[in-house]
Write a protein that holds these residues in place. Structure first.
Motif, mmCIF file in Angstrom:
data_model
loop_
_atom_site.group_PDB
_atom_site.id
_atom_site.type_symbol
_atom_site.label_atom_id
_atom_site.label_comp_id
_atom_site.label_asym_id
_atom_site.label_seq_id
_atom_site.Cartn_x
_atom_site.Cartn_y
_atom_site.Cartn_z
ATOM 1 N N GLU A 1 47.181 60.501 41.042
ATOM 2 C CA GLU A 1 45.520 60.565 40.983
ATOM 3 C C GLU A 1 45.215 59.264 41.294
ATOM 4 O OE1 GLU A 1 44.309 62.168 37.198
ATOM 5 O OE2 GLU A 1 44.733 64.284 37.957
ATOM 6 N N ALA A 2 44.045 59.042 42.053
ATOM 7 C CA ALA A 2 43.430 57.844 42.082
ATOM 8 C C ALA A 2 42.249 57.927 41.321
ATOM 9 C CB ALA A 2 43.130 57.759 43.637
ATOM 10 N N ARG A 3 41.775 57.005 40.624
ATOM 11 C CA ARG A 3 40.705 56.854 39.469
ATOM 12 C C ARG A 3 39.488 56.079 39.842
ATOM 13 N NH1 ARG A 3 42.871 59.743 35.080
ATOM 14 N NH2 ARG A 3 44.902 60.211 35.350
ATOM 15 N N LEU A 4 38.547 56.270 39.276
ATOM 16 C CA LEU A 4 37.245 55.386 39.300
ATOM 17 C C LEU A 4 36.754 55.391 37.947
ATOM 18 C CD1 LEU A 4 35.428 55.955 42.766
ATOM 19 C CD2 LEU A 4 36.797 53.937 42.071
ATOM 20 N N LYS A 5 36.109 54.157 37.556
ATOM 21 C CA LYS A 5 35.435 54.336 36.118
ATOM 22 C C LYS A 5 34.000 54.283 36.837
ATOM 23 C CE LYS A 5 38.951 51.678 33.537
ATOM 24 N NZ LYS A 5 38.960 52.646 32.837
ATOM 25 N N PRO A 6 33.179 54.566 35.854
ATOM 26 C CA PRO A 6 31.876 54.912 36.224
ATOM 27 C C PRO A 6 31.085 53.782 36.491
ATOM 28 C CG PRO A 6 32.113 55.198 33.580
ATOM 29 C CD PRO A 6 33.528 55.203 34.234
ATOM 30 N N SER A 7 31.610 52.377 36.055
ATOM 31 C CA SER A 7 30.776 51.341 36.382
ATOM 32 C C SER A 7 31.209 50.617 37.647
ATOM 33 C CB SER A 7 31.041 50.113 35.049
ATOM 34 O OG SER A 7 32.443 50.159 34.972
ATOM 35 N N GLN A 8 32.325 51.271 38.223
ATOM 36 C CA GLN A 8 32.781 50.544 39.538
ATOM 37 C C GLN A 8 31.874 50.573 40.779
ATOM 38 O OE1 GLN A 8 36.945 51.301 40.168
ATOM 39 N NE2 GLN A 8 36.403 50.890 42.584
ATOM 40 N N PRO A 9 31.295 49.429 41.304
ATOM 41 C CA PRO A 9 30.164 49.193 42.258
ATOM 42 C C PRO A 9 30.528 49.647 43.617
ATOM 43 C CG PRO A 9 31.193 46.998 41.472
ATOM 44 C CD PRO A 9 31.751 48.129 40.738
ATOM 45 N N PRO A 10 29.689 49.967 44.594
ATOM 46 C CA PRO A 10 30.255 50.313 45.858
ATOM 47 C C PRO A 10 30.548 48.811 46.699
ATOM 48 C CG PRO A 10 27.585 50.665 45.468
ATOM 49 C CD PRO A 10 28.458 50.167 44.134
ATOM 50 N N LEU A 11 31.590 48.294 46.657
ATOM 51 C CA LEU A 11 31.807 47.386 47.201
ATOM 52 C C LEU A 11 32.905 47.689 48.394
ATOM 53 C CD1 LEU A 11 32.538 44.672 44.366
ATOM 54 C CD2 LEU A 11 30.682 44.833 45.548
ATOM 55 N N PRO A 12 32.773 46.756 49.527
ATOM 56 C CA PRO A 12 33.765 47.196 50.418
ATOM 57 C C PRO A 12 35.093 46.734 50.341
ATOM 58 C CG PRO A 12 32.536 45.120 50.998
ATOM 59 C CD PRO A 12 31.916 45.763 49.861
ATOM 60 N N TYR A 13 35.603 46.262 49.259
ATOM 61 C CA TYR A 13 36.756 45.713 48.720
ATOM 62 C C TYR A 13 37.320 46.216 47.533
ATOM 63 C CZ TYR A 13 34.329 42.032 46.586
ATOM 64 O OH TYR A 13 33.359 41.312 45.779
ATOM 65 N N VAL A 14 38.786 45.992 47.418
ATOM 66 C CA VAL A 14 39.190 46.310 45.831
ATOM 67 C C VAL A 14 39.422 44.896 45.417
ATOM 68 C CG1 VAL A 14 41.329 46.876 44.761
ATOM 69 C CG2 VAL A 14 40.433 48.404 46.556
ATOM 70 N N SER A 15 39.351 44.479 44.192
ATOM 71 C CA SER A 15 39.582 43.029 43.881
ATOM 72 C C SER A 15 40.622 43.084 42.749
ATOM 73 C CB SER A 15 38.167 42.666 43.038
ATOM 74 O OG SER A 15 38.456 41.286 42.416
ATOM 75 N N ILE A 16 41.530 42.329 43.026
ATOM 76 C CA ILE A 16 42.746 41.838 42.254
ATOM 77 C C ILE A 16 42.395 40.703 41.616
ATOM 78 C CG2 ILE A 16 45.065 41.408 41.969
ATOM 79 C CD1 ILE A 16 45.716 43.535 43.806
ATOM 80 N N LYS A 17 42.315 40.419 40.208
ATOM 81 C CA LYS A 17 42.032 39.037 39.607
ATOM 82 C C LYS A 17 43.388 38.458 39.615
ATOM 83 C CE LYS A 17 37.701 40.238 38.880
ATOM 84 N NZ LYS A 17 36.702 39.436 39.622
ATOM 85 N N LEU A 18 43.458 37.252 39.966
ATOM 86 C CA LEU A 18 44.540 36.336 39.936
ATOM 87 C C LEU A 18 44.581 35.627 38.586
ATOM 88 C CD1 LEU A 18 44.593 34.618 43.451
ATOM 89 C CD2 LEU A 18 45.337 36.913 42.873
ATOM 90 N N ASN A 19 45.727 34.757 38.301
ATOM 91 C CA ASN A 19 45.955 34.257 37.074
ATOM 92 C C ASN A 19 45.795 33.021 36.878
ATOM 93 O OD1 ASN A 19 47.074 35.090 34.537
ATOM 94 N ND2 ASN A 19 48.877 33.906 34.826
ATOM 95 N N GLY A 20 44.442 32.953 37.263
ATOM 96 C CA GLY A 20 43.937 31.277 37.736
ATOM 97 C C GLY A 20 43.059 31.217 38.783
ATOM 98 N N LYS A 21 41.967 30.159 38.787
ATOM 99 C CA LYS A 21 41.022 29.993 39.880
ATOM 100 C C LYS A 21 41.665 29.315 41.203
ATOM 101 C CE LYS A 21 37.833 32.011 37.546
ATOM 102 N NZ LYS A 21 36.890 33.226 37.917
ATOM 103 N N TYR A 22 42.584 29.812 41.505
ATOM 104 C CA TYR A 22 43.238 29.204 42.838
ATOM 105 C C TYR A 22 43.211 30.092 43.975
ATOM 106 C CZ TYR A 22 46.827 31.780 40.095
ATOM 107 O OH TYR A 22 47.428 32.621 39.377
ATOM 108 N N THR A 23 43.194 29.762 45.180
ATOM 109 C CA THR A 23 43.458 30.536 46.346
ATOM 110 C C THR A 23 45.071 30.684 46.431
ATOM 111 O OG1 THR A 23 43.415 28.372 47.825
ATOM 112 C CG2 THR A 23 41.325 29.582 47.192
ATOM 113 N N PHE A 24 45.364 31.619 47.634
ATOM 114 C CA PHE A 24 46.801 31.782 48.077
ATOM 115 C C PHE A 24 46.873 31.767 49.414
ATOM 116 C CE2 PHE A 24 44.695 35.895 47.689
ATOM 117 C CZ PHE A 24 45.457 36.611 48.585
#
Length: 589
Positions: free
Chosen positions: A120-143
């Motif tokens: 199953e693929a799930r959505l929470k009710p608060s998820q906004p209609p963005l054109p991307y999926v966001s994965i938060k990194l373990n710090g404020k750096y780029t890769f």
């Protein structure tokens, strides 16, 4: 028009071919195909509307169809389609209930009978209609790079990034001391942080010092990480690393712990060159099916003069050497290296050769051919001209040429099929080779030359027959490209997504594009972007017009994606032309 092998045929070839001449598979039994699941993905489009996409897999029966189900607030599943979906592998749900958690899944339908349900693929009710999926990194750096593979064996793609996103070049006019060390970090498909591995001061902070690839090398269903490592702090007083042990290390993909290591090809023989530190600091890795059955790791040192290769298989927790190659005694191969290695079956025997640049090394570690043009800045391998049998290679050559600085070469023989007849100074950057113009069959080939100050001079785009069809400047030294809308041409990607000679489909993509690959939903590609503190995975919500097997099940494409974790990135190519394949099958599989 030549016959085009389907992705199914190519996948089966990996599974059933015996050992190729000179590379024994007797001690390494055939591995199963890299397993992936149905890949159901959901993306909000607007209020009450969600786009649902899933994969068509190589082992699906030709007539397979799908039923789409939705489950709200943990209740009973409701079928959404009135008739099984058989033309595409996507569905737009415009009746999504508000304010509750919602999940979607699909069931294949074969011979009128439903099969097992997907994850199953799930959505929470608060998820906004963005054109991307966001994965938060373990710090404020780029890769800088991302390896894409299944680390935990659940059939979904996970991610191993290298951070931060800056780069130091070994060339004396560009080099500077590393301000800190590189770190590898792993995140699972849901964005959970798994581990961090500090490469340490033995690995300077640049692409050429720090190659890594992520792939299931031993067939246990979980990917390993192969990476160049060192020991301690061997920096000289100026900050360069010219000495100290160097290794090819294998890390457990789920934990980041080192499993085994062997010596990296040595710096020896580079001291005789004009710039030993610069030339010895060029290191690469790739994965190839040298025996047609089992993945091998290829280690490379050198690009511009001396080049050394070593091939290994990984099994039972150890690296086993298969062969070594170098160009010390054959000047035809001197300085023919590129910024990337391609693994491709150039001669159709089921075993991968290594396209190291303007030269190809056979699967058995023997020299195959050298076109002799010197170092290319970009190299694309695929079915570029679908009306010719076999694969072709498109080159943009960095070294000054009287002719053929942009050229197409037969991948089997190295013979030049066509080339730009005028002089070039330094064809630069990643260029582009993709089908972007439906007016011309096959892939279009774009390159740009430089002036005496190494700035943009002029650009040319050839069709696959060598005819110049445009002199337009397409984002300087080349845009990226991705399959994004419903047709069989790629769209251009450079700060936005737009159709060649057409409209803008997505007006703005902030951040640095790091990779493009088919990793979610149907066969269209995702665009992985680095922004501070996040990975953004852009995915299309444009309804599809047809369907095709997941591109990651084409071996050439998959290994292109593997190699994208090191070197100067280029868009992945397929071993077949999508438009030709679709025409041969009446537009749908």
């Amino acid at each position: 028009m030549s016959a085009v092998p389907s992705a199914r045929m190519l996948l089966c070839a990996v599974l059933v071919l015996g050992a190729c001449g000179g590379v024994s598979a007797a001690s390494a039994p055939a591995r199963p195909s890299q397993r992936i699941d149905r890949g159901v993905h959901v993306q909000p489009v607007a209020e009450s509307t969600v786009y649902v996409g899933w994969r068509l897999l190589a082992d699906d029966p030709p007539g397979v169809a799908f039923n789409v189900y939705r489950r709200a607030a943990g209740g009973a599943a409701v079928k959404l389609n009135s008739a099984p979906v058989d033309k595409t592998t996507d569905f737009v749900d415009s009746t999504v209930p508000a304010g509750v958690d919602v999940a979607w899944f699909v069931r294949p339908v074969v011979g009128g009978q439903e099969q097992a349900a997907s994850r199953e693929a799930r959505l929470k009710p608060s998820q906004p209609p963005l054109p991307y999926v966001s994965i938060k990194l373990n710090g404020k750096y780029t890769f800088q790079k991302v390896g894409i593979a299944d680390l935990d064996g659940d059939g979904r793609y996970d991610f191993v990034i290298k951070q931060p996103g800056d780069n130091i070049d070994p060339y004396r006019l560009y080099w500077k001391p590393s301000p800190d060390t590189y770190k590898l970090e792993a995140y699972d498909a849901d964005g959970k942080f798994l581990w961090r591995y500090d490469l340490g001061w033995a690995i300077e902070r640049g692409i050429w010092y720090s190659p890594y690839v992520v792939y299931d090398l031993d067939g246990d269903g979980r990917a390993e990480v192969a990476v160049k490592t060192g020991e301690g702090d061997p920096r000289d007083s100026d900050g360069r690393v010219r000495s100290g042990p160097e290794y090819l290390s294998i890390l457990d993909g789920l934990t980041g712990k080192e499993i085994t290591r062997v010596d990296w090809p040595s710096r020896k023989d580079f001291e005789k060159t004009s710039d030993p530190y610069n030339y010895a600091s060029r290191n690469q890795l790739c994965v190839a099916y040298l025996d047609g059955r089992t993945p091998s790791l290829i280690v490379q040192r050198g690009t511009y003069n001396v080049i050394k290769l070593v091939a290994y298989q990984y099994r039972n927790g150890q690296l086993h050497e298969q062969w070594r190659w170098d160009n010390l005694d054959d000047k035809r191969y001197w300085g023919q290296g590129a910024h990337w290695m391609h693994a491709a079956d150039v001669d159709g025997d089921g075993c991968d050769e290594l396209v190291i640049g303007s030269a190809v090394i056979d699967h058995n570690g023997k020299s195959l051919w050298s076109v002799g043009l010197g170092h290319p800045d970009h190299v694309y391998v695929g079915d570029i001209d679908p009306q010719r049998p076999g694969l072709e290679i498109y080159y943009g050559i960095e070294t000054r040429q009287k002719a053929n600085g942009m050229c197409l070469v037969d991948a089997r023989t190295g013979q030049i099929i066509w080339g730009f007849k005028e002089p070039t100074r330094h064809v630069h950057g990643h260029g582009l080779c993709s089908d972007i113009d439906p007016a011309h069959p096959g892939s279009e080939c774009y390159s740009a030359d430089t002036d005496e100050k190494k700035q943009f001079a002029f650009a040319l785009m050839h069709n696959c027959k060598g005819e110049i069809i445009s002199r337009e400047n397409l984002s300087g030294f080349g845009p990226r490209a991705a399959y994004w809308d419903a047709d069989l041409q790629r769209e251009l990607v450079h700060g936005r997504i737009w159709k060649y000679k057409g409209t803008t489909l997505l007006p703005k993509i902030p951040g640095q594009v790091v990779a493009i690959a088919d990793i979610l939903g149907d066969w269209r590609e995702e665009i992985i972007v680095s922004v501070p503190g996040e990975m953004h995975i852009y995915t299309t919500t444009i309804p599809a017009a047809d369907r095709r097997i997941c591109l990651m099940q084409d071996r050439l494409y998959r290994l292109n994606v593997v190699a994208a974790a090191m070197g100067y990135w280029q868009v992945p190519m397929t071993s077949y032309d999508l438009a030709t394949e679709a025409a041969s099958k009446g537009g749908n599989r």
